[in-house]
Structure formats: structure tokens, C-alpha cells
Enzyme design. Structure first.
Site, PDB file in Angstrom:
ATOM      1  N   HIS A   1       4.772  13.967  25.045  1.00  0.00           N
ATOM      2  CA  HIS A   1       6.113  14.567  25.045  1.00  0.00           C
ATOM      3  C   HIS A   1       6.903  13.892  26.169  1.00  0.00           C
ATOM      4  CE1 HIS A   1       8.629  18.519  25.577  1.00  0.00           C
ATOM      5  NE2 HIS A   1       9.199  17.712  24.736  1.00  0.00           N
TER       6      HIS A   1
ATOM      7  N   CYS B   1      15.020  20.465  31.343  1.00  0.00           N
ATOM      8  CA  CYS B   1      14.818  20.189  32.768  1.00  0.00           C
ATOM      9  C   CYS B   1      15.341  18.808  33.140  1.00  0.00           C
ATOM     10  CB  CYS B   1      13.340  20.280  33.127  1.00  0.00           C
ATOM     11  SG  CYS B   1      12.714  21.940  33.042  1.00  0.00           S
TER      12      CYS B   1
ATOM     13  N   LYS C   1      15.433  16.012  31.033  1.00  0.00           N
ATOM     14  CA  LYS C   1      14.721  14.895  30.419  1.00  0.00           C
ATOM     15  C   LYS C   1      15.676  13.937  29.709  1.00  0.00           C
ATOM     16  CE  LYS C   1      10.946  14.390  27.140  1.00  0.00           C
ATOM     17  NZ  LYS C   1      10.439  15.159  25.991  1.00  0.00           N
ATOM     18  N   THR C   2      16.480  14.480  28.795  1.00  0.00           N
ATOM     19  CA  THR C   2      17.412  13.601  28.082  1.00  0.00           C
ATOM     20  C   THR C   2      18.400  12.978  29.059  1.00  0.00           C
ATOM     21  OG1 THR C   2      17.165  14.921  26.105  1.00  0.00           O
ATOM     22  CG2 THR C   2      19.058  13.452  26.167  1.00  0.00           C
TER      23      THR C   2
ATOM     24  N   ASP D   1      12.346  11.881  23.680  1.00  0.00           N
ATOM     25  CA  ASP D   1      11.479  13.061  23.538  1.00  0.00           C
ATOM     26  C   ASP D   1       9.996  12.774  23.305  1.00  0.00           C
ATOM     27  OD1 ASP D   1      11.297  15.891  23.528  1.00  0.00           O
ATOM     28  OD2 ASP D   1      11.218  15.909  21.344  1.00  0.00           O
TER      29      ASP D   1
HETATM   30  C1  SPV Z   1      11.987  20.648  23.129  1.00  0.00           C
HETATM   31  O1  SPV Z   1      12.256  21.860  23.171  1.00  0.00           O
HETATM   32  O2  SPV Z   1      11.161  20.112  23.882  1.00  0.00           O
HETATM   33  C2  SPV Z   1      12.698  19.790  22.182  1.00  0.00           C
HETATM   34  C3  SPV Z   1      13.339  20.413  21.058  1.00  0.00           C
HETATM   35  O3  SPV Z   1      12.661  18.603  22.311  1.00  0.00           O
HETATM   36  S1  SPV Z   1      12.216  21.065  19.933  1.00  0.00           S
HETATM   37  O4  SPV Z   1      12.327  20.267  18.733  1.00  0.00           O
HETATM   38  O5  SPV Z   1      12.628  22.422  19.715  1.00  0.00           O
HETATM   39  O6  SPV Z   1      10.891  20.961  20.471  1.00  0.00           O
HETATM   40 MN    MN Z   2      11.035  18.038  23.589  1.00  0.00          MN
END
Ligand code: SPV
Ligand code: MN
Length: 623
Positions: free
Chosen positions: A250, A274, A276-277, A291
């Protein structure tokens, strides 16, 4: 194909669609689709190839079906999930495991036969009167030894449309696979819908059958629960990776641009919401993915790819000043799905967008007006805190040229970051791989956010920010990391960052822009261009290097006082953290490697020694 399979498929799908399936020459695939048709009982089905016409049809149907609505800007659409379906649902996401399989304390598992009966019961006849979409995608770049072919069946055009933005098309990849069962399978139905959203929320289930690499998801639309290829596939990929000796993580992937136009690639694991993006999108850098990453050893180095080709990003706090690249993509024509934002006069608004907000509009609660309360008496915010945007990375001005490279990028650094108000310094390097894996990655904690259902602000253990997605026992997952770099000449350097450290008065010590400096410093470290100070918890940057980087990149001073406040080692807090982490691992029923305890003990001993020398708080100038 057996003749009864043929009959079932031909009756529902028609001759052309069956021909498209047959062209793939894959018996296991036919078996999966036949099972889906007999279980879900759709009225008909659309079997899509990689043809742009098929993809355009899905996009058009997402609007025609009412799951999405067009916004004023060309290519922009809006989707709402149900009011109570706004995030990943940890409680209802379970692994279906045979009675003899123990996945350990931390993993939500259910006996396989019981779970299958339950979820298949809920899916029985779920597509009556609806079309079934049969979609093929590829995790990782196509025609790469990272590629994993996937098939998704769903009755949601929104889910299928999202997947077109987020994943590479995979019909041709299936052809390359031949007659082989090594692919992931996803079966989803939104269930009963009203006003374009799933309504039977008490029947929401997301069950993963690890024996057959099949995920079932029902009575939900939120992409984290339904877009099979995202977190559901991650869970299957972790198991595949553990069998084959690589890592499915992740993590974002980005190119950090250092002096003289050199590019150094980093992966980063941060729990949801937190930073990340926004780290992967930092000014001056290029993004490979935000991600999910696969990491493999190749010829003595680590190569990594983005599993996806798009972003399902949190839109809250995206504004013109802090996120200029995303802002640009969200405010110009192009294919974007906005979810769970407010719309007024065809324009989307969200929390923290830095704009004047209308007093009313339509949001995930229906007609919205300022001061609106929900049935439980809670304020309905103008947009959901976990509202999202979905777009292809190719829409972004800072997309790294290697983002589709079948060979991946060479990985030089890994960054771990959590929401931590009181313990870790803003940036620090681990002593070595094992120290980084245990004392940074496997000790990651974060204060909870709106990305999952439940209370916010509670400190939660989240190793490698992957706890929600872990599909093998904790100890086994850690061993995979520890062993991963065997035979690698220069393993990636491991760093921790903390953007959320607070001072004694409770205010944040850093601004959003500071993360640029932490990343540039890490880049210099990897290239051997800066020296460090040795703290009990890792290697710290020197004040003069940070001062120089603050001036160069942010045109700011970074005073000695700021440095001391941010980079002092808070020994009691660290000792408390070690005790919490150790308790987590001691409570594990499945075996945990000794290395975990050896590393934690050594860190504790270093901290205690420092405390006896300098007291509770150690200034970096004392080191
Ligand atoms: C996360 O919540 O870590 C995401 C979105 O990247 S989800 O697709 O909801 O996991
Ligand atoms: Mn994620």
C-alpha cells in the site's frame, strides 16, 4: 466448454458475447462467468474488450443509469454513495478461510463454507432485471512480469467506469495468459437501489475467498468496497506475493528530483488521509502512482511498478495553493468522477477547497442546506470528509514518464509516515533495512481518519499502513519484508516522516509545504550528499542541511529553535510506543520472528541509555 455451460451463457449473453469470452481460450474464466450468470441471474450481459467503443459505452451508461450525473465541465461526472456507505467497511470485510487456516489476531476471518453460503445467498438473483458487465483489467503494466490479469463482474456502471480510469485494460492480457487459472476474480452487485444508491446497508458484505482468488461484494457502492482491483485485489496480491517472494504494498511511487536533474525513486506507505497522495504530488517531483505498488527483485536491485494507472484520491483540502496540479486537473475539462461532494449549478464543491461555498445544493444526503442535520442529529457537512475524485494519471502534468514502464522503476528509498502528534520527529533515516522494517514500517501507528468508518483521532497500530489489507499472518508478512533484500547490493534506504507533530501548545509544528524538504533531504542521503547525527531512533538530519534546503526550496529560514523543537527525541513517548508495539506482537497467535523483539529491545536500550545521559528530551545538538 461443457454443453450446459454453453447453454447458460448463450441464453443470457448472446452469441457475440460468448464468442468474446471463448476467444480468450480460458476454461477457468468460462467457469467463473458461468457461475456468475447462474448465481446473479442477470437479464443480459455486456462483455467488454479493450476496445475504446466498449469503454465509451460504459461511461455513457454510468450517466444514463443515474449512477453518475454530468456536471457543467466537459467530461466531469458526479457519483453519490449511500449516506452510510462513505468509506471502507472493516467490520464487513472478511476473509473466508478453511477451518485449518489461522491468519492470526489482527485479521477478520470467517469459516469458508459459512461465509460462502452467506454471501452467495445475498448475491442470489441480485442482478435480476439488470445487465451484468464483464470486464477485463490488468494489475501492473501490461505485458510485464508484474502483470496480473483480473476479471470483474458487476452491475454497477459507476464501478466499471471507475475501473476504466484506474486500471489498464486487460482483455489482451487474458489472451496472453492462455488457458490458465492464475487470475483474480471479482463479483459485485450494488443490490437493491433507490435514487442510484444501494439501500440494504445491513446486508453489505465484502468477502474474500482466498482459496479461489475470488472476492464477493454486495449491497455497497463505495469504491473501496467495490472496485475489486483496488484494496480487494491487494489482499489477494499479498498472498500471491508471499508464495512467489515479492512484495505487494500500500505505497505510492514517486520520482524525487535532486540536483543536476537526477531522479531518485521512492515508495511511501502512509495510512489513508495522512498526506500520501500529497507527498506523491509534491511540487518539483513526478508521480508514478499514489496508492499501490508491487516490488520485485531483478538482477540485484529492487524494481517497482504502479499497480494502477489512475487516482482515487481524497478531495478534502485539495485547493489551488497546496495542490496546484490536482487542482488544475479538477477544474479543467477531462474525464473525472467526483464522489460525495456538494454540487450546485453543476459545479462541485468540497471541504477545504478554499472557495466561497453555496448555502445549498445536492450532496450524499440529498438536498442540502447549511445547518442540515441527519436522522441521528449530526451535522451534515457540505461534502463528505472522505469525498473523492477519480481520474487517470495521464491527466496530471507531473506524471512520471516511466509510470507505464513494464520494467518498473529502480527503487532507492522507502518512506513510512503516520498521523502522530507527539512522538516521532519529522524525518529520520533507519539504521539499516531490518531496523527500518521493524522500528519504522512494522511499528507504524496513526490517528484514525474519515477514510474508514468509525471514530476519528484514535491512535491505531497500522504496520506498513497495510493492516486493513493484510491477508497473511502478521509474522509471515514481516518475514517477507525482512528477507526481501537478500542478495540486493544496495537495499532501499528506509525513512520515517511525520507531518503531524505538535508542540507543547497543541499546534502543528510544520506547514504542509515542509514535506518537500524532508523528501529532498532523503534524496541527498541516498546519494551520499549529506551527513547525519546518530539518535537512539535513527539518523537525523543536521540543522545546517535543513536550513539550506528550507532556503533553497521554500525560501524560508529554519531556525535552531524550530530544529530543536521538532527534532528532539521525546524519550518517554518513544518508550510508550515501543511498549504498545511490543504488546501487539506478543498478542499474535501466529509466529512472529525474533527479529521483531530484538530490534524493539535494542531501540529501547538505546533510548534508556540516552535518557540516563541527557534526560527525557534529547536535543539533536547533544548528539
Ligand atoms: C485508502 O483508503 O487507503 C484508499 C481508498 O486508498 S480505498 O479505496 O477506500 O482504500
Ligand atoms: Mn489507499
Amino acid at each position: 466448454m461443457m454443453s450446459n455451460e454453453k447453454d447458460i451463457l448463450r441464453e443470457t449473453l448472446g452469441v457475440d458475447a460468448v464468442a468474446r469470452l471463448q476467444a480468450l481460450g480460458n476454461a477457468a474464466l468460462i467457469e467463473f462467468v458461468t457461475d456468475a450468470v447462474s448465481l446473479l441471474e442477470p437479464e443480459g450481459a455486456l462483455v467488454c474488450t479493450d476496445d475504446p467503443e466498449d469503454i465509451a459505452l460504459v461511461r455513457a451508461m454510468a450517466v444514463e443509469s443515474g449512477e453518475e450525473r454530468a456536471l457543467s465541465m466537459d467530461g466531469h461526472t458526479l457519483h453519490f454513495d449511500g449516506y452510510y456507505d462513505q468509506a471502507r467497511d472493516r467490520e464487513q470485510t472478511r476473509y473466508l478461510v478453511p477451518p485449518d487456516m489461522d491468519l492470526g489476531e489482527k485479521i477478520n476471518a470467517l469459516e469458508r463454507d459459512q461465509g460462502l453460503a452467506e454471501v452467495r445467498g445475498l448475491l442470489k438473483g441480485a442482478m435480476k432485471g439488470k445487465q451484468m458487465l464483464v470486464r477485463f483489467f490488468c494489475l501492473g503494466p501490461v505485458k510485464s512480469d508484474f502483470s496480473i490479469p483480473c476479471v470483474q463482474v458487476t452491475d454497477s456502471y459507476y464501478v466499471a467506469h471507475s475501473e476504466d480510469l484506474l486500471y489498464r485494460s486487460g482483455y489482451e492480457q487474458f489472451k496472453a495468459l492462455g488457458d490458465c487459472g492464475e487470475f483474480f476474480r471479482f463479483m459485485h452487485s450494488s443490490g437493491r437501489m433507490e435514487g442510484g444508491v444501494s439501500v440494504d446497508r445491513d446486508k453489505k458484505r465484502i468477502y474474500m475467498d482466498v482459496a479461489t482468488d475470488t472476492v464477493y461484494s454486495v449491497h455497497t457502492q463505495y469504491a473501496g468496497n467495490t472496485v475489486g482491483l483496488k484494496k480487494l485485489a491487494l489482499r489477494l496480491a499479498i498472498r500471491k506475493a508471499s508464495r512467489e517472494g515479492w512484495l505487494a504494498e500500500h505505497m505510492f511511487l514517486m520520482g524525487v528530483h535532486g540536483p543536476e536533474e537526477r531522479v531518485t525513486y521512492f515508495a511511501g506507505a502512509f495510512p489513508s488521509a495522512c498526506g500520501k497522495t500529497s507527498t506523491a504530488m509534491l511540487e518539483g517531483q513526478t508521480i508514478v502512482g499514489d496508492d499501490l505498488a508491487y516490488l520485485k527483485k531483478r538482477a540485484g536491485e529492487i524494481r517497482s511498478v504502479n499497480v494502477e494507472q489512475g487516482i482515487f484520491g481524497i478531495i478534502r483540502d485539495v485547493n489551488a495553493k497546496d495542490d496546484p496540479v490536482i487542482w488544475d486537473a479538477l477544474t479543467h475539462p477531462g474525464e473525472v468522477i467526483f464522489s460525495n461532494v456538494l454540487v450546485a449549478d453543476g459545479v462541485p464543491y468540497w471541504l477545504g477547497d478554499g472557495r466561497e461555498h453555496p448555502g445549498k445544493g445536492v450532496n450524499h444526503s440529498g438536498e442540502w442546506y447549511r445547518g442540515k442535520k441527519d436522522a441521528d442529529g449530526h451535522d451534515v457537512t457540505l461534502a463528505n470528509k472522505n469525498a473523492r475524485y477519480t481520474l487517470r494519471m495521464s491527466e496530471l502534468a507531473n506524471c512520471d514518464p516511466a509510470y507505464n514502464d513494464p520494467e518498473g522503476v529502480p527503487l532507492a528509498g522507502i518512506v513510512y509516515g503516520g498521523r502522530d502528534s507527539d512522538t516521532c520527529v519529522p524525518v529520520e533515516q533507519a539504521f539499516d533495512w531490518a531496523h527500518g522494517v521493524i522500528c519504522k514500517g512494522a511499528s507504524l501507528e496513526s490517528e484514525t481518519t474519515a477514510a474508514t468508518l468509525g471514530r476519528e483521532g484514535v491512535r491505531r497500530f497500522d504496520l506498513m499502513s497495510i493492516l486493513d489489507f493484510l491477508s497473511i499472518p502478521l509474522g509471515q508478512y514481516i518475514d517477507m519484508h525482512l528477507n526481501f533484500v537478500t542478495g540486493v547490493e544496495r537495499p532501499p534506504m528506509v525513512f520515517s516522516v511525520n507531518y503531524f507533530l505538535k508542540g507543547t501548545d497543541g499546534s502543528y509544528l510544520n506547514s504542509i509545504a515542509d514535506k518537500r524538504v524532508w523528501l529532498q533531504w532523503a534524496e541527498l542521503r541516498i546519494r551520499g550528499d549529506v551527513d547525519v547525527l546518530t539518535a537512539p531512533t535513527g539518523y537525523l538530519p543536521r540543522h545546517e542541511d535543513l536550513q539550506r534546503l528550507f532556503r533553497e526550496y521554500l525560501s524560508q529560514e529554519f531556525s535552531e529553535e524550530q530544529y530543536v523543537e521538532q527534532f528532539s527525541i521525546r524519550i518517554p513517548k518513544h518508550l510508550e510506543k515501543i511498549a504498545r508495539i511490543e504488546a501487539v506482537y506478543r498478542a499474535e497467535t501466529a509466529a512472529v520472528s525474533d527479529t521483531v523483539f530484538v530490534q524493539l529491545n535494542a531501540q529501547r536500550a538505546r533510548l534508556e541509555e540516552a535518557r540516563s545521559k541527557y534526560g527525557d528530551i534529547v536535543s539533536p545538538f547533544d548528539l
